[in-house]
Design an enzyme around this catalytic site. Structure first.
Site: not given
Length: 688
Positions: A390-392, A394
């Site tokens: 997921g967003s880690t 970004k």
């Protein structure tokens, strides 16, 4: 009066015959000696001079493993043992020795097979075995229509169960010893018994060594783990004395002067550093005559125990992190939708040196017999298993956008969802308004990353229209991610590291998934390398778990001198401008320290000024329970977290992954709970 001529003695005549006979015998002897010397002299000289140099090697204890504070993690525990060296003995001699030794010690017979018993019966009953061959079969053998092997197989088949009953328990122990003797290699010492060797057995064998050729009493060892199961999956295993060299690596080890029955590291650190831990075997040279008798022996080398490994791991910290994961996993299981939750991983690393301070993994395993669920060590999973995170990721997306010119510092996008033709609406978890890259990181905007990816791919977005991107867009982003350590091997000094799964489809929608961590899979070790690269200003450091190699100090448990220091290794730099790094790090700091940040509620009051990024990814479950769901296991949510602290001068980086953390909408926040407790523990221990 007698006539003198008639009384003359015959003694001189007989004496002459005797002398003549002796002369003839000496002549024959001289001729024979001459013949032997002239015709066969050189051969006999070679026979007299012929002798054989045989080197007998004995193993030495393996090196120890210590943690970064020189606390012993793995050591050797000495054990009484009885050994055997086949110095060229015949089967009859080995059988006689086995018969004598069996009367002195108790030996396990659980490894004796039915075939072993039949072979043993033939060896000990040769005449009865020969009688099982018919006259016709002997004629066929003489006519070379049956081979030696054919005859032997016939004997084996015709041994009856009654015959085998003759091998009682006492004879079975003789057989077990005889089998061990034969399984060794000539002039190679092997351990016959090292489990439960009693003082009485050791004494009685020592007293009878003269009548037990090849047998000796010695000291063996086994690996002892001072921290029990902590980190055991990473420390690795050593083959047992009856295993010897692994078959798949036999030629490799034989080429390096190993004996076939040597014990070697067969997994992880024990395998990776085998050359260091194994040491140098003691060697004695035996000089034998042509009959095989030893006429002299002398030591070549006394050998040296293996060198010690000093690990980068802090075992007290490791134990505490293990405990935190266990407690938080059990706590998470009390939430709804956590039926599939069964594991979590944490890695702590020095972002400036690559030293791994702790690498913890815990996995719930159900005992098949009792049905009870227990935790087992799975530190190995920190670099051998990968997940959607997921967003880690970004931070890597923003820096890739900078490097490709897709965005510049301060670029603003509207967080309104994107509708691509034939694709569901792609949006953030809520509408976040218009924002720049710093705020996009703080609030974890998906849409900002989508727009960045479209620009990287030279695409143009229109509502509900097809999205066309450059064919090399996936390669561009993946190559950039790899420069941080994502989707590639980190280079850790352990075997079997996995690089992760890369999605195969190149449809535009999947590119958008890629930049928010919902397409390719990554390991906890990759995440900690990635966040360390950001924390230290753009240098991808090679993670390592060995800090130093020490020479052993013979006769003591003290530490010897350092023979090798593992220095920090920079694998690559990401070539980012200082301003770019500053803005991404500022966004990471706001995630944890500014109200509204996705981790603020858990880290806002942390005294050590943390920075980082949270992650949630919808993923397909592929765990141990997958077969219960048929072909389509239900979607689950993976939770992750990357962090470093202090934000101004980072000394520790952290990655957390909780795969399959929950189903449905009830987020248990296990990643944040674990992360906060782990960083608190690190800085509390630092104070002490």
């Amino acid at each position: 009066m007698e006539n003198p001529k008639k009384s003359k003695s015959h003694f001189p005549f007989r004496l002459n015959i005797l002398f003549f006979s002796i002369f003839l015998l000496f002549s024959v002897l001289i001729l024979r000696l001459g013949f032997v010397q002239i015709v066969h002299g050189e051969n006999f000289k070679r026979d007299l001079a012929r002798k054989e140099d045989i080197t007998i090697s004995s193993p030495v204890p393996r090196g120890r493993m210590l943690d970064r504070d020189y606390k012993v993690i793995v050591d050797n525990v000495p054990k009484n043992a009885i050994a055997y060296t086949n110095e060229g003995f015949s089967q009859r001699e080995m059988l006689e020795t086995a018969d004598k030794l069996a009367k002195l010690i108790h030996i396990k017979t659980d490894r004796v097979t039915e075939r072993d018993k039949r072979d043993f019966w033939i060896i000990t009953n040769p005449e009865r075995a020969d009688a099982k061959i018919t006259k016709k079969e002997r004629e066929l053998y003489t006519a070379k229509k049956l081979t030696d092997n054919d005859i032997y197989q016939l004997k084996l088949k015709r041994i009856s169960s009654e015959d085998l009953k003759e091998i009682n328990n006492e004879r079975l122990e003789v057989l077990a010893l005889f089998k061990s003797f034969n399984s060794g290699y000539k002039f190679t010492t092997q351990i016959i018994k090292n489990e439960n060797v009693t003082t009485k057995e050791l004494a009685v064998v020592s007293e009878n060594l003269q009548s037990l050729p090849g047998v000796d009493t010695t000291t063996d060892w086994e690996r002892c783990y001072f921290f029990n199961k902590t980190l055991k999956s990473v420390l690795g295993k050593v083959t047992k004395s009856d295993e010897g060299l692994p078959a798949e690596q036999l030629e490799y080890f034989l080429a390096r002067d190993y004996s076939r029955n040597d014990r070697v590291g067969k997994s992880q650190l024990e395998w990776q550093y085998e050359d260091v831990l194994h040491g140098y075997k003691s060697k004695i040279k035996n000089v034998t005559d042509k009959t095989g008798n030893v006429i002299e022996n002398y030591p070549i080398t006394n050998g040296q125990k293996g060198q010690d490994l000093v690990l980068t791991i802090d075992m007290e910290l490791q134990k505490k992190v293990d405990r935190i994961i266990e407690e938080e996993l059990w706590a998470a299981k009390r939430y709804p939708g956590t039926y599939l939750t069964d594991r979590a991983y944490v890695v702590l690393m020095n972002p400036k040196t690559g030293e791994v301070l702790a690498m913890s993994g815990k996995k719930m395993v159900r005992d098949k017999q009792t049905g009870k669920v227990e935790m087992e060590d799975d530190a190995l999973g920190t670099f051998t298993t990968t997940y959607n995170v997921g967003s880690t990721v970004k931070g890597a997306t923003i820096l890739t956008g900078y490097k490709t010119g897709a965005i510049v510092p301060g670029t603003i996008f509207d967080d309104a969802g994107l509708k691509i033709q034939a694709t569901p609406l792609k949006k953030s978890y809520a509408y976040l308004g218009k924002l720049n890259e710093i705020t996009a990181l703080k609030l974890s905007s998906n849409v900002y990353m989508f727009h960045t990816a479209i620009r990287i791919g030279k695409g143009h977005y229109e509502y509900d229209k097809p999205l066309n991107l450059n064919s090399n867009s996936f390669e561009t982003i993946r190559n950039s991610f790899a420069s941080f350590g994502l989707g590639t091997r980190t280079g850790i000094d352990l075997p079997n590291e996995q690089s992760g799964f890369k999605g195969q489809s190149h449809l535009p929608g999947y590119l958008l998934d890629l930049v928010i961590g919902q397409y390719d899979t990554y390991s906890a070790m990759q995440l900690v390398q990635y966040v360390s690269t950001i924390a230290n200003g753009g240098y991808r450091m090679q993670p390592h778990v060995v800090k130093q190699i020490l020479d052993p100090k013979e006769g003591t448990n003290d530490y010897g001198p350092v023979v090798r220091e593992i220095t920090p290794t920079v694998l690559n730099s990401i070539d980012a401008k200082p301003d770019w790094m500053y803005r991404v790090k500022l966004g990471f700091k706001k995630v944890m320290q500014e109200r509204g940040g996705t981790a603020y509620k858990f880290f806002g009051n942390a005294p050590y000024s943390p920075a980082g990024k949270t992650g949630t990814a919808q993923a397909f479950y592929d765990g141990p329970e997958r077969y219960r769901f048929g072909k389509e296991p239900p979607p689950v949510m993976n939770l992750s977290l990357v962090s470093y602290a202090p934000s101004s001068n980072p000394e520790v980086a952290m990655a957390v992954i909780v795969p399959w953390a929950y189903q449905g909408k009830k987020d248990n926040r296990a990643n944040l709970k674990i992360g906060r407790r782990v960083l608190d523990t690190y800085f509390e221990m630092k104070k002490r």
